[in-house]
Design a protein around this motif. Structure first.
Motif, mmCIF file in Angstrom:
data_model
loop_
_atom_site.group_PDB
_atom_site.id
_atom_site.type_symbol
_atom_site.label_atom_id
_atom_site.label_comp_id
_atom_site.label_asym_id
_atom_site.label_seq_id
_atom_site.Cartn_x
_atom_site.Cartn_y
_atom_site.Cartn_z
ATOM 1 N N ALA A 28 18.379 -82.056 11.543
ATOM 2 C CA ALA A 28 17.860 -82.598 10.291
ATOM 3 C C ALA A 28 16.716 -83.581 10.539
ATOM 4 O O ALA A 28 15.734 -83.614 9.784
ATOM 5 C CB ALA A 28 18.979 -83.281 9.506
ATOM 6 N N ARG A 79 13.044 -83.169 8.941
ATOM 7 C CA ARG A 79 12.505 -84.219 8.065
ATOM 8 C C ARG A 79 11.108 -84.646 8.497
ATOM 9 O O ARG A 79 10.282 -85.039 7.662
ATOM 10 C CB ARG A 79 13.429 -85.432 8.070
ATOM 11 C CG ARG A 79 14.719 -85.235 7.314
ATOM 12 C CD ARG A 79 14.535 -85.374 5.816
ATOM 13 N NE ARG A 79 14.324 -86.751 5.412
ATOM 14 C CZ ARG A 79 14.003 -87.124 4.179
ATOM 15 N NH1 ARG A 79 13.816 -86.211 3.239
ATOM 16 N NH2 ARG A 79 13.848 -88.394 3.877
ATOM 17 N N GLN A 119 26.530 -76.109 4.966
ATOM 18 C CA GLN A 119 25.418 -75.165 5.012
ATOM 19 C C GLN A 119 24.343 -75.539 3.999
ATOM 20 O O GLN A 119 23.139 -75.560 4.321
ATOM 21 C CB GLN A 119 25.921 -73.748 4.752
ATOM 22 C CG GLN A 119 24.831 -72.684 4.856
ATOM 23 C CD GLN A 119 25.382 -71.280 4.641
ATOM 24 O OE1 GLN A 119 26.332 -71.081 3.888
ATOM 25 N NE2 GLN A 119 24.787 -70.302 5.308
ATOM 26 N N GLN A 120 24.756 -75.850 2.783
ATOM 27 C CA GLN A 120 23.800 -76.236 1.743
ATOM 28 C C GLN A 120 23.067 -77.523 2.100
ATOM 29 O O GLN A 120 21.863 -77.654 1.849
ATOM 30 C CB GLN A 120 24.526 -76.393 0.414
ATOM 31 C CG GLN A 120 25.046 -75.088 -0.169
ATOM 32 C CD GLN A 120 26.012 -75.310 -1.325
ATOM 33 O OE1 GLN A 120 26.144 -76.421 -1.842
ATOM 34 N NE2 GLN A 120 26.707 -74.242 -1.733
ATOM 35 N N THR A 121 23.787 -78.468 2.714
ATOM 36 C CA THR A 121 23.160 -79.737 3.097
ATOM 37 C C THR A 121 22.056 -79.515 4.114
ATOM 38 O O THR A 121 20.950 -80.074 3.993
ATOM 39 C CB THR A 121 24.214 -80.705 3.664
ATOM 40 O OG1 THR A 121 25.202 -80.968 2.674
ATOM 41 C CG2 THR A 121 23.567 -82.022 4.090
ATOM 42 N N GLU A 150 20.388 -76.714 4.635
ATOM 43 C CA GLU A 150 19.302 -75.968 3.998
ATOM 44 C C GLU A 150 18.449 -76.877 3.124
ATOM 45 O O GLU A 150 17.227 -76.709 3.039
ATOM 46 C CB GLU A 150 19.882 -74.804 3.210
ATOM 47 C CG GLU A 150 20.436 -73.705 4.120
ATOM 48 C CD GLU A 150 21.179 -72.620 3.382
ATOM 49 O OE1 GLU A 150 21.427 -72.783 2.162
ATOM 50 O OE2 GLU A 150 21.521 -71.599 4.021
ATOM 51 N N GLN A 151 19.070 -77.858 2.482
ATOM 52 C CA GLN A 151 18.310 -78.831 1.699
ATOM 53 C C GLN A 151 17.395 -79.667 2.592
ATOM 54 O O GLN A 151 16.346 -80.140 2.153
ATOM 55 C CB GLN A 151 19.269 -79.740 0.923
ATOM 56 C CG GLN A 151 19.966 -79.043 -0.233
ATOM 57 C CD GLN A 151 21.137 -79.845 -0.784
ATOM 58 O OE1 GLN A 151 21.431 -80.950 -0.318
ATOM 59 N NE2 GLN A 151 21.810 -79.294 -1.781
ATOM 60 N N GLN A 152 17.800 -79.847 3.851
ATOM 61 C CA GLN A 152 16.974 -80.565 4.826
ATOM 62 C C GLN A 152 15.936 -79.659 5.483
ATOM 63 O O GLN A 152 15.217 -80.095 6.385
ATOM 64 C CB GLN A 152 17.876 -81.189 5.904
ATOM 65 C CG GLN A 152 18.855 -82.225 5.410
ATOM 66 C CD GLN A 152 18.208 -83.530 5.043
ATOM 67 O OE1 GLN A 152 17.057 -83.791 5.401
ATOM 68 N NE2 GLN A 152 18.914 -84.369 4.304
ATOM 69 N N GLN A 153 15.888 -78.377 5.069
ATOM 70 C CA GLN A 153 14.968 -77.376 5.612
ATOM 71 C C GLN A 153 15.318 -76.962 7.037
ATOM 72 O O GLN A 153 14.447 -76.578 7.827
ATOM 73 C CB GLN A 153 13.517 -77.882 5.549
ATOM 74 C CG GLN A 153 13.050 -78.329 4.175
ATOM 75 C CD GLN A 153 13.167 -77.221 3.130
ATOM 76 O OE1 GLN A 153 12.741 -76.106 3.359
ATOM 77 N NE2 GLN A 153 13.762 -77.533 1.984
ATOM 78 N N THR A 165 19.649 -72.037 8.942
ATOM 79 C CA THR A 165 21.088 -71.847 9.147
ATOM 80 C C THR A 165 21.452 -70.392 9.448
ATOM 81 O O THR A 165 22.603 -70.004 9.310
ATOM 82 C CB THR A 165 21.880 -72.326 7.917
ATOM 83 O OG1 THR A 165 21.495 -71.540 6.780
ATOM 84 C CG2 THR A 165 21.627 -73.798 7.638
ATOM 85 N N THR A 219 10.814 -89.321 6.703
ATOM 86 C CA THR A 219 9.764 -88.314 6.808
ATOM 87 C C THR A 219 8.659 -88.868 7.708
ATOM 88 O O THR A 219 8.637 -90.061 8.039
ATOM 89 C CB THR A 219 9.169 -87.998 5.433
ATOM 90 O OG1 THR A 219 8.548 -89.194 4.918
ATOM 91 C CG2 THR A 219 10.253 -87.530 4.465
#
Length: 325
Positions: free
Chosen positions: A45, A49, A70-72, A74-77, A80, A313
């Motif tokens: 992550a 970022r 998994q969703q977390t 993917e939200q961080q790009q 997965t 970031t």
């Protein structure tokens, strides 16, 4: 998975349940907050970022917690595509309470992460990745995950891939098995181009309190570059032919959770952008610049609450003003 410039992080992804009551044991605690956890996941992550490419190889349960993790990511790009969901085992959970002095009460419930098997992996896709990062908090505890971990390291070394290793020692997990942890860590260190350790881990693994002697041992075993994170005392970065201490970034710390993983992610993000990642090992100039940046990322994380939530970031790093400036 687009493998160009991607850092593939191998290891555990789990749920951390943090007790929100301070100075309360897990026996007494009643209020918990759910967070995505696992050192390799935090590293992936951190890379994403900053704008880099990162993927996670691991296993979670095919349950609500696994889907949340998994969703977390993917939200961080984070990619997965190599995260497997197991229908026969639950997602691994960790319950943690904190005392005001920073000590932790810790209970760990192993689940799907330990069941990753070699036959489940796309070895050809893994081979196309230039950089692999291994964070061993749980992976080295037992087969089949340990076999996956060490085999992938061996294959990566044979194919000239850049290998990063963080021993990530947790006394709770290795109680009564310290010598086994040391022996396995030495094998991994001998195959690694980059090793990240704390001062305590360096002394534990080498049996040497003198950092100079301890670092010489790691290089004798085969380590390329070694970064020793020393908190407010900065970072000692060492290669076989030179070493230096890079000062820490002064901040008012509110929570150091995930700072070491953020440091590793920031270092690997920079290395992943090199035409030849191995060039980092031979260049004092690159090491000084990259570690200075990684120290800054780790410092920023210490000023925020949480692990993934605290990751900055690239713009935030560039805009950051250290305390007292």
């Amino acid at each position: 998975m687009n493998s160009y410039g991607t850092v593939l992080c191998v290891g555990e992804l789990l749920i951390d349940f943090f007790c929100t009551e301070v100075d309360v044991s897990l026996t007494e605690g009643r209020q918990f907050t759910k967070q995505a956890g696992g050192a390799p996941a935090n590293v992936s992550a951190a890379i994403a970022r900053l704008g880099g490419r990162a993927a996670l190889l691991g296993k979670v349960g095919a349950d609500p917690f696994g889907h949340f993790l998994q969703q977390t990511l993917e939200q961080q790009q984070v990619d997965t595509s190599m995260l497997l969901l197991d229908t026969s085992a639950p997602t691994t959970l960790a319950f943690v309470s904190r005392a005001s002095d920073g000590e932790r009460d810790f209970v760990f419930h192993r689940g799907a992460d330990r069941l990753l098997r070699l036959e489940e992996l796309d070895r050809q896709a893994i081979r196309k990745t230039a950089l692999l990062h291994f964070g061993s908090a749980t992976a080295l505890l037992a087969d089949p995950f340990r076999e996956v971990y060490l085999t992938l390291m061996e294959e990566a070394e044979a194919h000239g891939q850049f290998i990063s290793f963080d021993p990530n020692y947790r006394a709770d997990l290795w109680s009564g098995r310290q010598e086994e942890f040391i022996a396995l860590s030495r094998v991994a260190i001998g195959r690694s181009d980059l090793v990240k350790v704390s001062g305590e881990e360096l002394e534990l693994i080498t049996g040497e309190a003198d950092y100079e002697i301890a670092l010489d041992l790691l290089h004798d075993w085969g380590a390329g570059a070694v970064a020793v994170t020393l908190g407010k005392d900065g970072t000692l970065i060492s290669s076989p032919s030179f070493r230096m201490r890079i000062p820490s970034i002064p901040v008012t710390s509110v929570d150091s959770t995930g700072a070491g993983d953020a440091f590793s992610g920031a270092l690997l993000w920079q290395i992943s952008r090199l035409p030849n990642p191995a060039g980092f090992i031979r260049s004092a100039e690159l090491q000084q610049a990259f570690v200075t940046f990684a120290n800054q990322v780790g410092a920023i994380v210490c000023t925020r609450i949480g692990a993934m939530a605290a990751l900055p970031t690239l713009d935030e790093v560039q805009e950051f003003v250290p305390a007292g400036s």
